[in-house]
Design an enzyme around this catalytic site. Structure first.
Site, PDB file in Angstrom:
ATOM      1  N   HIS A 234       0.797  -1.232   0.000  1.00 54.93           N
ATOM      2  CA  HIS A 234       0.000   0.000   0.000  1.00 54.93           C
ATOM      3  C   HIS A 234       0.835   1.291   0.000  1.00 54.93           C
ATOM      4  O   HIS A 234       0.750   2.102  -0.911  1.00 54.93           O
ATOM      5  CB  HIS A 234      -0.926   0.040   1.221  1.00 54.93           C
ATOM      6  CG  HIS A 234      -1.827  -1.132   1.347  1.00 54.93           C
ATOM      7  ND1 HIS A 234      -2.816  -1.404   0.437  1.00 54.93           N
ATOM      8  CD2 HIS A 234      -1.906  -2.125   2.274  1.00 54.93           C
ATOM      9  CE1 HIS A 234      -3.472  -2.490   0.799  1.00 54.93           C
ATOM     10  NE2 HIS A 234      -2.937  -2.954   1.906  1.00 54.93           N
TER      11      HIS A 234
HETATM   12  C1  BDR Z   1      -2.845   1.340   5.226  1.00 53.13           C
HETATM   13  O1  BDR Z   1      -3.100   0.897   6.556  1.00 53.13           O
HETATM   14  C2  BDR Z   1      -1.899   0.494   7.168  1.00 53.13           C
HETATM   15  O2  BDR Z   1      -2.068  -0.725   7.808  1.00 53.13           O
HETATM   16  C3  BDR Z   1      -0.869   0.405   6.094  1.00 53.13           C
HETATM   17  O3  BDR Z   1       0.419   0.732   6.601  1.00 53.13           O
HETATM   18  C4  BDR Z   1      -1.339   1.400   5.069  1.00 53.13           C
HETATM   19  O4  BDR Z   1      -0.885   2.699   5.371  1.00 53.13           O
HETATM   20  C5  BDR Z   1      -3.561   0.415   4.273  1.00 53.13           C
HETATM   21  O5  BDR Z   1      -4.945   0.450   4.499  1.00 53.13           O
END
Ligand code: BDR
Ligand code: CA
Length: 305
Positions: A234
């Site tokens: 992500h």
């Molecule tokens: C986001 O949530 C966090 O767990 C990850 O680091 C990312 O920023 C994804 O939904």
């Protein structure tokens, strides 16, 4: 090319750790400050994790500790995905350097106002620090070129059906940031969930260099996807979108944040057809070229020493 002055606001977090590692070494950016916030795990842990990474790579970028809880909502972490420490799986040893003696919001203000060139802000976590910054020191807005963030979704969420984790964690903060009047690019979950690394790439990553070896160990504890379906990168997508924007497609639109109680809380409501708004406030990622993302990932990792 002149370097982009960059600040990353983060909650490491395994995908955050990769984004930070890339930013520390990328020739197109000058990473000036890392600020931490409560998100994947507590702010004490996210701060420790940011310090561990900077130390591991023997870099000099300051780390400032930020908010320990969202503006209004109760804090809920996400340790089930990233492990109890937030970066389980690798032993970084003892931390030798402290965070800055000032709060992240003060460090953000100082760094932004001191910059000769407009700064790019990359939040890859809940937007609590950034919202507070805009409320306390609105004068910083003039020296911010852009906010490029990982968060939200044009489709479903991952924390609730409607909401993505970063926005769900602090919807009131997200509402302030999306209304701030600063150019904003949103790299949402619907796009970042397609930017997955498969076993084939992970095997290459593990043997590429010291950073890859470390990533391999973190990835073996990461629950953001699986080795079978691919690991979701992500936050790395926000960094990729900054330095390699042509891998993505974008659309300008209006994004509203749902702050009401109920099942839509934390939802990013995009008006893609602009039926309900006259003005746009965001450019949202629509697609990522996954093959090129994977190639870029390996090329960028090769630079991380
Ligand atoms: C986001 O949530 C966090 O767990 C990850 O680091 C990312 O920023 C994804 O939904
Ligand atoms: Ca994150």
């Amino acid at each position: 090319m002149t370097q982009i002055p960059l600040i990353i606001d983060t909650d490491p977090g395994i995908d955050d750790a990769v984004a930070l590692s890339f930013a520390l070494f990328h020739p197109d950016v000058d990473l000036r400050l890392i600020t931490t916030v409560a998100g994947n795990v507590s702010v004490s842990k996210t701060t420790a994790n940011a310090l561990k990474l900077v130390q591991y790579f023997d870099q000099d970028v300051p780390v400032a500790r930020g908010c320990s809880e969202p503006l209004i909502k109760a804090f809920e972490d996400c340790a089930d995905i990233h492990g109890e420490s937030g970066m389980d799986g690798f032993d970084f040893g003892e931390i030798k350097k402290d965070a800055l003696p000032i709060h992240a919001v003060e460090a953000l203000r100082e760094t932004i106002l001191a910059s000769e060139k407009k700064v790019t802000l990359m939040p890859i976590a809940a937007l609590t620090n950034i919202a507070l910054l805009f409320k306390m020191y609105p004068e910083v807005k003039e020296n911010i070129a852009e906010i490029i963030l990982m968060g939200g979704s044009l489709a479903r969420g991952n924390t609730t059906t409607a909401a993505e984790f970063n926005i769900f964690t602090d919807p009131e903060a997200a509402d302030i940031v999306f209304k701030a009047g600063i150019p904003l690019r949103m790299i949402g979950l619907d796009v970042t969930s397609t930017a997955v690394l498969m076993k084939e790439q992970i095997d290459q990553i593990k043997t590429l260099n010291r950073a890859g070896e470390m990533f391999g160990k973190l990835f073996s504890h990461y629950r953001g996807g699986s080795m079978k379906t691919g690991l979701k990168m992500h936050d790395v997508c926000a960094f990729a979108a900054l330095v390699e924007p042509e891998i993505f497609t974008f659309q300008k639109t209006h994004v509203a944040i749902e702050t009401g109680d109920g099942p839509a809380n934390g939802m990013t409501v995009a008006d893609l057809k602009m039926k309900y708004h006259q003005n746009t406030n965001a450019s949202v990622a629509l697609t990522v070229d996954v093959t090129r993302f994977r190639e870029w990932f390996l090329e960028t990792l090769a630079r991380v020493k």
